[in-house]
Scaffold this motif. Structure first.
Motif: not given
Length: 196
Positions: A122-139
């Motif tokens: 989960a940690l890796g996937l959340y970090q990946q989501a933020l790498a894709l979209r750094p301003a993704y508030a919910e992530a």
């Protein structure tokens, strides 16, 4: 027992699914190829709580336009919301196959892994989501909860809670309370260390 923070994460994830639109698929046919009005109607049904109708609409869009990740993402979120995690994972995998850069699907998959106790995944996937979209508030919020509750890393949790508040306008009173709790716990720890 599910804690209040985790329930908040699930609610955020359901709301986030509504933001996964047809135009976010890079390298795919022009958004006009998928009727925006049909997608907007499906989102409207989801927002109104008409989940069965929304699911039927998203399923129709996914069948007609399988190269778009938005319908698959929302189908996955709906499946997760009703507790069908196996189906949700398959649908989110389809979303990521259609668009590997879909941050919403990546974060939704992270939440499913977190629910199963797969904290590292989960940690890796959340970090990946933020790498894709750094301003993704919910992530940021979901990652903060993971750092807070599962990893017991208050400094990292605070950083992401604060970023979430910054990106979302700072009006989430529940998150503000969590920040205050962590700040107070941190100041008590420092006070005890200083007193010795």
């Amino acid at each position: 027992m599910i804690c209040a923070r985790f329930l908040a994460v699930l609610l955020v994830l359901l709301a986030v699914g509504c933001a996964s639109g047809p135009g976010g698929d890079r390298g795919r046919p022009a958004p006009e190829a998928m009727p925006k009005a049909a997608f907007a109607r499906a989102l409207g049904l989801m927002d109104q709580g008409e989940l069965a109708a929304a699911e039927a609409a998203f399923r129709s869009l996914a069948q007609r336009y399988p190269h778009y990740s938005g319908p698959w993402t929302n189908l996955g979120i709906l499946a997760a919301g009703r507790g069908d995690h196996s189906l949700a994972e398959g649908l989110l995998a389809a979303a990521l196959k259609a668009n590997p850069s879909n941050a919403v699907a990546t974060a939704a998959l992270a939440t499913l892994r977190y629910q199963r106790g797969e904290v590292t995944a989960a940690l890796g996937l959340y970090q990946q989501a933020l790498a894709l979209r750094p301003a993704y508030a919910e992530a940021h919020l979901n990652l903060a909860v993971l750092y807070d509750k599962a990893l017991h890393q208050p400094a990292s949790a605070l950083r992401h809670y604060r970023r979430y508040q910054q990106l979302s306008g700072g009006e989430d009173l529940l998150v503000a309370a969590w920040i205050l709790d962590l700040e107070n716990a941190d100041s008590k720890t420092h006070y005890k260390v200083v007193r010795k």
